[in-house]
Enzyme design. Structure first.
Site, short mmCIF file in Angstrom:
data_model
loop_
_atom_site.label_atom_id
_atom_site.label_comp_id
_atom_site.label_asym_id
_atom_site.label_seq_id
_atom_site.Cartn_x
_atom_site.Cartn_y
_atom_site.Cartn_z
CB CYS A 19 -0.93 0.01 1.20
SG CYS A 19 -0.09 -0.24 2.75
CB CYS A 317 12.14 -3.81 0.70
SG CYS A 317 11.61 -4.86 -0.68
CB CYS A 519 15.32 -6.82 3.37
SG CYS A 519 14.53 -8.44 3.52
#
Length: 533
Positions: A19, A317, A519
């Site tokens: 989102c 990320c 990550c």
């Protein structure tokens, strides 16, 4: 991304962001209400992060005074379809937060639309969440241990005022949705054993929840007169701050200058900085990993930072750079577009090939393809024209229609590829079905050779932190070798960017004096926090 299940949906790309968040607080210099149109600012901000979620959208506003009512509007669908002018007029206020959703936890229906609004002993709060909790199961047991009914207020497009059920709220609440975002919201309503005799200690509550839920979330928490911007200690999901410039900054006689806080129209917070330009804001800085920033009518104030366990690095990320983010967004002091170009440069060094032209599967791999072509001195040309109006295509009843799935999404540019040896750059391959269909489409259209180069490493493991990655059994790189994948998709050659090459491209532009970490769990299986799954 282009590796969808072609026989299921030509826009089901296998990987989806959870989102997008956007918040706005008006400057108090003009009193209440302010001159700033907060609801339209929120609407335009959400359009700017629409790429992060297309299932539903919601906005909550308040006048920014103690005990002010909340105005709420939520709807399934895209932002521009969810809100009409009349809706925005009803969303009165000086302060507000908004959310666009793609579900990774909880069903895709109205009850899961955010922001969630709940009643507490100290008034209502609204919460918007990007991410996914890796320890949601144990947190849920704690939250519902008293078996009380939920008090979630999520169904209106009206203004909600006072009144509460004290006996219920003293003991916690139940959960009415399958979303871990509601779980976070309800945990914030739990009153500590001390009873908070001096009033709600919201920072203490936030800090406690952050200690119990280490990853993955960026949050906007709205009270009646302030917004808290919160990022998990690992910084897994992005969140940044911006300043709303006055209208004079965009006039005919534009003059570049530094504006004082008193001259600003307000302050904004967003999942990505790309949303700032459309609302007349400028990028200020990122919310740091583990940081809680308070945003009021007086501006930003960093309130606290929750540290990671000793020896642990941030875990931002990497797929935000590779695919999810808009190319004009800034992360860690560098533009996403620039990082994607560096991925293309690194890929050219690792996997060159003799060819007549370089092209791309539109759109996120285009910067990498341009740089790959530049490095090898090969012309860049488009060979696929993307139909952006296809929408979702459901399971087709016949083999013929299923095999034509990709042809509905992409049209071949025959004159650019006839008799040519083509290098096709994509950002990733998840299941491999659509890549095979694209290779066949190009060869049927006259391509002599199709060489696939992927500007990220093979995805072998699921993500449990806010990205809808398929199971290991669905990930083609977990099931096949690179050569087997090449044979499966029908390419003349296939190479992926190495993990080392990816990290080199991402980290080249970082400030080496600041701690950083990324990550790559979906590539290596090494998760920053062990998930409960």
């Amino acid at each position: 991304m282009s590796d969808a299940e072609a026989d299921v949906s030509v826009d089901d790309y296998g990987l989806r962001e959870a989102c997008g968040l956007f918040g706005c607080v008006a400057n108090a210099r003009g009193g209440v209400p302010s001159d700033l149109d907060v609801s339209h600012t929120l609407h335009m901000g959400l359009v700017g992060v629409q790429h992060r979620g297309q299932e539903s959208a919601g906005i909550v506003t308040s006048f920014g005074t103690p005990n002010a009512p909340f105005c709420i509007k939520k709807c399934m669908g895209l932002v521009n379809n969810a809100f009409c002018d009349e809706d925005l007029k009803k969303l009165r206020g000086n302060i507000g937060i908004g959310h666009t959703r793609y579900s990774t936890q909880g069903d895709s229906d109205h009850v899961n639309i955010q922001p969630f609004v709940v009643e507490t002993l100290q008034g209502r709060i609204a919460v918007a969440h990007n991410g996914e909790l890796v320890n949601a199961k144990s947190l849920k047991k704690r939250c519902v241990s008293n078996n009380y009914e939920p008090t979630i207020l999520d169904s209106g497009d009206d203004c909600l005022g006072g009144g509460n059920e004290k006996q219920l709220l003293l003991h916690g609440v139940g959960l009415s949705t399958g979303s871990d975002s509601e779980l976070l919201t309800q945990l914030l309503t739990h009153q500590p054993e001390c009873g908070e005799p001096n009033g709600a200690d919201w920072l203490g509550r936030i800090k406690k929840v952050m200690g119990e839920a280490s990853i993955s979330y960026s949050l906007l928490i709205m009270l009646s007169d302030r917004v808290y911007a919160v990022r998990d200690p690992y910084g897994n999901r992005p969140l940044c701050l911006g300043k709303l410039l006055p209208a004079s900054a965009f006039g005919k006689h534009y003059e570049k200058k530094q504006y004082s806080d008193n001259e600003l129209d307000g302050w904004v917070v967003s999942s990505e900085s790309c949303a700032f330009n459309a609302v007349g804001a400028v990028y200020y800085r990122e919310v740091l990993p583990g940081e809680v920033v308070e945003i009021t009518s007086q501006g930003f104030k960093s309130k606290l930072i929750v540290e990671r366990p000793k020896g642990k690095l941030p875990a931002f990320c990497f797929f935000e750079y590779v695919y999810f983010a808009r190319p004009d967004s800034l992360f860690e002091g560098q533009m996403v577009y620039t990082v994607r170009k560096r991925c293309g440069k690194q890929l050219a060094m690792e996997a060159p090939v003799e060819a007549d032209l370089v092209s791309t599967v539109p759109d996120s791999a285009t910067p990498a393809a341009i740089e790959y072509a530049h490095m090898l001195g090969i012309p860049f040309e488009n060979v696929l024209c993307k139909n952006t109006y296809v929408g979702r295509t459901f399971i087709q009843p016949t083999t013929r229609l299923r095999q034509l799935g990709v042809a509905k999404k992409f049209g071949p540019l025959f004159e650019n590829l006839d008799g040519k040896r083509i290098v096709l750059i994509d950002d990733s391959i998840v299941r491999g079905n659509t890549m095979g269909s694209i290779v066949r489409l190009l060869k049927r259209s006259g391509a002599k050779e199709v060489h696939i180069r992927v500007a990220s490493p093979p995805i072998k493991y699921p993500c449990y932190m806010g990205i809808n990655v398929p199971t290991r059994e669905e990930l083609i790189a977990n099931l096949k070798t690179v050569e087997e994948i090449r044979e499966y998709v029908g390419a003349d050659s296939l190479h992926y960017l190495s993990i080392e090459g990816l990290l080199q491209a991402v980290e080249e532009g970082l400030d080496k004096t600041k701690p950083s970490g990324h990550c790559v769990a979906c590539l290596t299986g090494n998760y920053p926090v062990t998930p409960e799954w």
